[in-house]
Motif scaffolding. Structure first.
Motif: not given
Length: 681
Positions: A148-175
């Motif tokens: 559950q904690r890792l999930l929020f870390t993933l979502i937060n990192s994905t949000a930052q990456s998407a917000a800073n990308s030119s297309r405002r879009f990011t897909t991600s994977r956490l292992d």
């Protein structure tokens, strides 16, 4: 009867999944009305408009008040244009059926979303409290608290990456270790700024924290941003952001966070495991709808196997349908580049995008060093306190993946004191970043073209800078493993370290030759106005003599403190070359020198340097010296210098007839891309 109904709920997200929000408070339109006609007009134009947009996004307004219709559509970033157009067209049809005669409606699918309204919601990019929340009622079972904690870390990192990308879009994977693999997708409408996008995601994070924590899957759908996560890869292609080997110390969960966009359900999902659908209407004047769908699959093994087989067959067909689209992307080429770079020395680092974001404070304005032709450059600091310069490729720049790859692979092989050192790079989806050593004294143009700073660079230092640039070019042309033509040598591409030693930078346009090649040609002429050799500008022919010409222009600029081109006029001439040639022919070369260095340089030495510069900018490439000869002439006074022939462009004069300006320039049939140097920084 129950089994088929539940099966339909489970298969809906895999087929033509649709969720709608109908606004009854905005009034209705009547059949065959002007409002309906405007809707039909939008339905015929908006799908094509979205599909033709690189970001698969479109807005439009049709008609006059009170029948004006405003619409917005956004397709998911991993779908192709054809799928986008088809989805938006279907959305218009479904919205008018599902929300019959409502003047405002929003429909959501896996590939796209659509909203139209008689109210101008396009006038603001503010997010509102309308949204759809969908979740799986089954919770994590393996390492639930950590996951559950890792999930929020993933979502937060994905949000930052998407917000800073030119297309405002990011897909991600956490292992991470024994915890389940998690997949996430986040997207904003591309008309949002990075800050507005992140603000929208903050609302999503709040909802996720309060209502989706521990769920095996969930999504938040909104007009301006959306999020989805699952325990299986639900998006197409490889994730643009990968998080692996995360330290076990993950952020603690703050249970006091309250949602900002989506209201909570009236009651918790029932514990019996049956799928539920809840919809709440707010009491505000807008009465926005909230639809909460909870889907769970505690079915018998027979039903589960049947569903899995259907899913597998659908995905297999979808995979075939998207083969052509995937082949059109450059991800395999990017992966190949990464593999090649990973085989190189340990001195070259492949950075994760999250490291770049942390080092530059999310590309903050305070860290912005400047903007080059291919994108902004930021100052950053790594965890070991090493300072770096981060060049972020702009999506709209002229530098595509080919130039990026060229620069990375090229500089990674080069080692010379007068070449900027490339420390590493980052290649993650839309984000392409180069990480250089940080040079505190900026670039050469910062000093020589500024009246307030020019005295900081005396003649001794200028001479060292000239010789350093010459040595760097000689290395590129002769002593590196490959013969390299820079093609964009100019004052702003000469960086200065803490001791004011020059380093040549920006190899995005460089060309590589074998030792047997003399020259090459191109139909796409790229470079900077004022520095391009005439044969290159007019015919696309480039060679080591092209760089020699640029060096000659740069040498004249260092001597005079004036730009070759721009807003300056030198007597009857429009550029520095013609002005220098006139002074040379009249024996007045000392007048060319900047005032601050006239008293520091001997007359003989001044004549020698002007002579070398004019030899480098001669119109005929065959007449120009090589960099080996230039270095010899700069470092040894015993080398006899021949008289130069006239330079290129020396006849660019100001016409005094009717006080108009006429310029004689070479004609070119090439597709010319030119960067004009600014008059100041």
């Amino acid at each position: 009867v129950t089994v088929p109904l539940l099966l339909l709920l489970l298969l809906a997200p895999l087929a033509a999944a649709q969720w709608q929000s109908c606004a009854n408070n905005n009034g209705n339109y009547t059949p065959n009305s002007t409002y309906q006609a405007n809707l039909r007009l939008l339905s015929s134009t908006l799908p094509k408009k979205a599909a033709s947009n690189t970001n698969l996004f479109a807005t439009a307004t049709v008609g006059d008040v009170p029948d004006m219709v405003h619409a917005l559509t956004l397709c998911r970033g991993d779908f192709n244009a054809s799928a986008c157009q088809s989805c938006v067209a279907t959305a218009f049809e479904d919205a008018q059926q599902l929300c019959a005669y409502n003047k405002e409606a929003a429909v959501y699918y896996d590939p796209c979303m659509l909203k139209f309204s008689n109210k101008n919601f396009l006038a603001t990019t503010d997010t509102d409290n309308q949204g759809l929340l969908l979740y799986n009622t089954q919770n994590f079972t393996t390492n639930a608290d950590i996951t559950q904690r890792l999930l929020f870390t993933l979502i937060n990192s994905t949000a930052q990456s998407a917000a800073n990308s030119s297309r405002r879009f990011t897909t991600s994977r956490l292992d991470v270790g024994s915890s389940p693999t998690l997949y996430c997708l986040m997207q904003c409408t591309p008309d949002l700024t990075a800050d507005d996008c992140m603000a929208c995601f903050q609302s999503v994070l709040s909802v996720t924290l309060q209502y989706l924590g521990g769920r095996q899957g969930g999504r938040v759908l909104g007009v301006r941003c959306n999020m989805r996560y699952e325990m299986y890869p639900f998006f197409q292609g490889d994730p643009t952001l990968r998080i692996i080997n995360l330290a076990p110390e993950v952020p603690a969960i703050n249970n006091n966070t309250t949602p900002a966009t989506v209201q909570p359900p009236a009651a918790a999902p029932p514990p019996d495991g049956k799928a539920t659908v809840q919809e709440q209407n707010g009491r505000s004047s807008r009465k926005r709808a909230l639809l909460i769908i909870a889907v769970v699959a505690p079915l018998s093994s027979i039903l589960l196997c049947f569903i899995c087989s259907v899913v597998w067959m659908r995905r297999r067909r979808k995979g075939k349908a998207n083969l052509n689209n995937q082949a059109a992307t450059n991800r395999p080429e990017e992966d190949a580049l990464v593999w090649r770079l990973e085989e190189k020395s340990s001195e070259f680092t492949l950075f994760d995008f999250s490291e770049i974001l942390h080092a530059t404070h999310n590309f903050s304005k305070e860290n912005l060093l400047g903007r080059g032709g291919f994108g902004p450059v930021y100052k950053g600091q790594l965890p070991d306190e090493m300072e770096i310069a981060v060049k972020r490729l702009a999506s709209h720049s002229g530098q595509g993946f080919t130039e990026f790859k060229n620069e990375v692979e090229l500089i990674a092989k080069l080692q010379h004191n007068n070449l900027v050192k490339l420390l590493g790079c980052c290649i993650q989806g839309e984000e392409k970043v180069l990480v250089y050593e940080y040079l505190p004294n900026k670039s050469l143009d910062f000093f020589i073209f500024d009246a307030n700073r020019t005295t900081l660079v005396d003649w001794k230092k200028r001479r060292e800078i000239i010789e350093g640039i010459a040595q760097g070019l000689l290395y590129l042309h002769k002593h590196s493993r490959l013969r390299i033509i820079h093609r964009d040598l100019k004052a702003s591409n000469i960086l200065l370290d803490q001791d004011m030693n020059p380093k040549i930078s920006d190899f995005g346009l460089a060309k590589i030759f074998s030792s047997n090649d003399i020259e090459g040609s191109t139909k796409r002429v790229v470079g900077t106005y004022g520095y391009m050799a005439p044969e290159y500008a007019s015919e696309g022919i480039y060679s080591i003599k092209s760089d020699v010409f640029s060096f000659g222009v740069l040498l004249l600029e260092i001597l005079s403190g004036k730009r070759n081109s721009g807003f300056h006029q030198y007597g009857d001439f429009l550029n520095l070359l013609g002005y220098s040639w006139q002074l040379w022919e009249g024996g007045g070369w000392l007048e060319l020198l900047e005032v601050s260095i006239v008293k520091e340089i001997h007359t003989t030495e001044a004549r020698r340097y002007v002579n070398i510069a004019l030899m480098c900018v001669q119109e005929s490439a065959d007449d120009r010296p090589t960099m080996s000869e230039v270095v010899a002439m700069l470092t040894s006074e015993s080398v006899i210098l021949p008289e130069p022939n006239h330079p290129a462009y020396f006849n660019l004069r100001v016409s005094k007839v009717h006080e108009s300006t006429s310029v004689v320039v070479p004609c070119s049939n090439n597709d010319v891309t030119i960067t004009e140097e600014p008059d100041g920084r």
